[in-house]
Design a protein around this motif. Sequence first.
Motif, PDB file in Angstrom:
ATOM      1  N   ASP A  77       0.867  -1.179   0.000  1.00 36.62           N
ATOM      2  CA  ASP A  77       0.000   0.000   0.000  1.00 36.62           C
ATOM      3  C   ASP A  77       0.902   1.226   0.000  1.00 36.62           C
ATOM      4  N   GLU A  78       1.530   1.456  -1.139  1.00 35.57           N
ATOM      5  CA  GLU A  78       2.558   2.485  -1.263  1.00 35.57           C
ATOM      6  C   GLU A  78       1.965   3.889  -1.270  1.00 35.57           C
ATOM      7  N   ILE A  79       2.582   4.776  -0.471  1.00 40.85           N
ATOM      8  CA  ILE A  79       2.227   6.195  -0.502  1.00 40.85           C
ATOM      9  C   ILE A  79       3.387   6.912  -1.170  1.00 40.85           C
ATOM     10  N   GLY A  80       3.373   6.943  -2.472  1.00 33.02           N
ATOM     11  CA  GLY A  80       4.467   7.545  -3.229  1.00 33.02           C
ATOM     12  C   GLY A  80       4.066   8.876  -3.811  1.00 33.02           C
ATOM     13  N   PRO A  81       4.974   9.530  -4.508  1.00 31.19           N
ATOM     14  CA  PRO A  81       4.668  10.828  -5.120  1.00 31.19           C
ATOM     15  C   PRO A  81       3.664  10.681  -6.260  1.00 31.19           C
ATOM     16  N   ALA A  82       2.801  11.671  -6.397  1.00 36.28           N
ATOM     17  CA  ALA A  82       1.839  11.664  -7.495  1.00 36.28           C
ATOM     18  C   ALA A  82       2.489  12.106  -8.798  1.00 36.28           C
ATOM     19  N   GLU A  83       3.655  12.783  -8.695  1.00 38.03           N
ATOM     20  CA  GLU A  83       4.359  13.264  -9.879  1.00 38.03           C
ATOM     21  C   GLU A  83       5.336  12.216 -10.391  1.00 38.03           C
ATOM     22  N   ASP A  84       5.633  12.280 -11.683  1.00 37.70           N
ATOM     23  CA  ASP A  84       6.648  11.420 -12.286  1.00 37.70           C
ATOM     24  C   ASP A  84       8.036  11.920 -11.891  1.00 37.70           C
ATOM     25  N   THR A  85       8.985  10.986 -11.799  1.00 35.33           N
ATOM     26  CA  THR A  85      10.357  11.334 -11.410  1.00 35.33           C
ATOM     27  C   THR A  85      11.341  10.833 -12.460  1.00 35.33           C
ATOM     28  N   PHE A  86      12.302  11.706 -12.794  1.00 34.38           N
ATOM     29  CA  PHE A  86      13.358  11.412 -13.773  1.00 34.38           C
ATOM     30  C   PHE A  86      14.671  11.843 -13.137  1.00 34.38           C
ATOM     31  N   GLU A  87      15.580  10.886 -12.895  1.00 32.88           N
ATOM     32  CA  GLU A  87      16.845  11.179 -12.225  1.00 32.88           C
ATOM     33  C   GLU A  87      18.019  10.709 -13.073  1.00 32.88           C
ATOM     34  N   VAL A  88      19.105  11.462 -13.020  1.00 25.94           N
ATOM     35  CA  VAL A  88      20.311  11.139 -13.783  1.00 25.94           C
ATOM     36  C   VAL A  88      21.455  10.878 -12.806  1.00 25.94           C
ATOM     37  N   TYR A  89      22.043   9.680 -12.881  1.00 27.54           N
ATOM     38  CA  TYR A  89      23.163   9.285 -12.020  1.00 27.54           C
ATOM     39  C   TYR A  89      24.395   8.986 -12.865  1.00 27.54           C
ATOM     40  N   ARG A  90      25.517   8.978 -12.206  1.00 26.65           N
ATOM     41  CA  ARG A  90      26.765   8.631 -12.887  1.00 26.65           C
ATOM     42  C   ARG A  90      26.854   7.128 -13.064  1.00 26.65           C
ATOM     43  N   GLY A  91      27.165   6.690 -14.275  1.00 30.13           N
ATOM     44  CA  GLY A  91      27.305   5.271 -14.552  1.00 30.13           C
ATOM     45  C   GLY A  91      28.754   4.813 -14.453  1.00 30.13           C
ATOM     46  N   GLY A  92      28.969   3.523 -14.706  1.00 31.40           N
ATOM     47  CA  GLY A  92      30.313   2.973 -14.674  1.00 31.40           C
ATOM     48  C   GLY A  92      30.913   2.853 -13.298  1.00 31.40           C
ATOM     49  N   VAL A  93      30.085   2.958 -12.247  1.00 27.87           N
ATOM     50  CA  VAL A  93      30.563   2.854 -10.873  1.00 27.87           C
ATOM     51  C   VAL A  93      29.733   1.806 -10.142  1.00 27.87           C
ATOM     52  N   GLU A  94      30.247   1.374  -8.998  1.00 23.32           N
ATOM     53  CA  GLU A  94      29.525   0.385  -8.206  1.00 23.32           C
ATOM     54  C   GLU A  94      28.360   1.046  -7.464  1.00 23.32           C
ATOM     55  N   ASP A  95      27.196   0.427  -7.531  1.00 25.10           N
ATOM     56  CA  ASP A  95      25.997   0.929  -6.854  1.00 25.10           C
ATOM     57  C   ASP A  95      25.739   2.405  -7.173  1.00 25.10           C
ATOM     58  N   PRO A  96      25.511   2.743  -8.428  1.00 24.28           N
ATOM     59  CA  PRO A  96      25.379   4.151  -8.824  1.00 24.28           C
ATOM     60  C   PRO A  96      24.237   4.884  -8.129  1.00 24.28           C
ATOM     61  N   LEU A  97      23.152   4.183  -7.788  1.00 22.84           N
ATOM     62  CA  LEU A  97      21.997   4.847  -7.193  1.00 22.84           C
ATOM     63  C   LEU A  97      22.197   5.201  -5.718  1.00 22.84           C
ATOM     64  N   ASP A  98      23.306   4.740  -5.141  1.00 20.08           N
ATOM     65  CA  ASP A  98      23.591   5.095  -3.748  1.00 20.08           C
ATOM     66  C   ASP A  98      24.168   6.496  -3.626  1.00 20.08           C
ATOM     67  N   ALA A  99      24.568   7.097  -4.726  1.00 19.03           N
ATOM     68  CA  ALA A  99      25.073   8.472  -4.728  1.00 19.03           C
ATOM     69  C   ALA A  99      23.915   9.425  -5.013  1.00 19.03           C
ATOM     70  N   SER A 100      24.182  10.722  -4.891  1.00 22.55           N
ATOM     71  CA  SER A 100      23.170  11.730  -5.197  1.00 22.55           C
ATOM     72  C   SER A 100      23.053  11.890  -6.710  1.00 22.55           C
ATOM     73  N   PRO A 101      21.857  12.122  -7.220  1.00 27.74           N
ATOM     74  CA  PRO A 101      21.708  12.298  -8.667  1.00 27.74           C
ATOM     75  C   PRO A 101      22.347  13.598  -9.137  1.00 27.74           C
ATOM     76  N   ALA A 102      22.872  13.573 -10.339  1.00 30.50           N
ATOM     77  CA  ALA A 102      23.443  14.784 -10.930  1.00 30.50           C
ATOM     78  C   ALA A 102      22.353  15.761 -11.344  1.00 30.50           C
ATOM     79  N   TRP A 103      21.167  15.219 -11.644  1.00 31.68           N
ATOM     80  CA  TRP A 103      20.051  16.073 -12.063  1.00 31.68           C
ATOM     81  C   TRP A 103      18.756  15.330 -11.788  1.00 31.68           C
ATOM     82  N   ARG A 104      17.729  16.084 -11.433  1.00 33.66           N
ATOM     83  CA  ARG A 104      16.443  15.472 -11.070  1.00 33.66           C
ATOM     84  C   ARG A 104      15.312  16.357 -11.562  1.00 33.66           C
ATOM     85  N   TYR A 105      14.283  15.721 -12.108  1.00 32.12           N
ATOM     86  CA  TYR A 105      13.114  16.455 -12.581  1.00 32.12           C
ATOM     87  C   TYR A 105      11.865  15.737 -12.100  1.00 32.12           C
TER      88      TYR A 105
END
Length: 208
Positions: free
Chosen positions: A148-176
């Motif tokens: 019963d997820e209470i998530g955002p009503a808006e769509d999310t688009f995030e850009v992370y640095r690739g080529g690294v271990e566990d890229p999503l554990d870092a902060s995104p370079a850009w978010r919309y």
Amino acid sequence: MSGRRLMFFLLVLLLLAPLGVAKNKKKQVLPDYVLKAQTVLVVIHPGAGEPFTNPTANRTAQDNVEKAMMKWGRFNLVTSAQTADLVVVVRKGHKAGPTVSNSPGDNRPVIFQPNGGDILVAGQKGRPPDLTNPGIGGSADRGPHIGDEIGPAEDTFEVYRGGVEDPLDASPAWRYVARDALNGPQVAAVEEFRKTLNESEKQRQQKP
């Protein structure tokens, strides 16, 4: 008295002038590794759930973003985080209510997406396992489950640095984040990313 007021106003103008100049100097929005990137992996957010009424919402958003990226033509799409310069993470917004996580609808068979001579070949089951570290005691169960997820009503688009271990554990370079930002065929999130990237390149070229 009028002379003192004139001197006061002149002093205020002199003090505010440097602030006005500094305000007009825009900082580069995106880091250099984003501007130099050539390959992109588009994935669904590992924690994203989907409503029962639309169990393929995130899969559709992923497809929309990939098609928009291919139409843009700046990046080559890849299927591995290790070979990707950037990892784009999408999450479709929805109202609160019953959801299914790790939906079978997110599983991707081998597909071909021709677009202007470009072809994307993808063969992925669910979300890639190498994007984030679950930590000690983290769940290894990637099967579908109801919540019963209470998530955002808006769509999310995030850009992370690739080529690294566990890229999503870092902060995104850009978010919309915006309502219906991942809807096709005109994907607003990709358009905003393109505008931001172009502006960042202009700012970078203006640096001494």
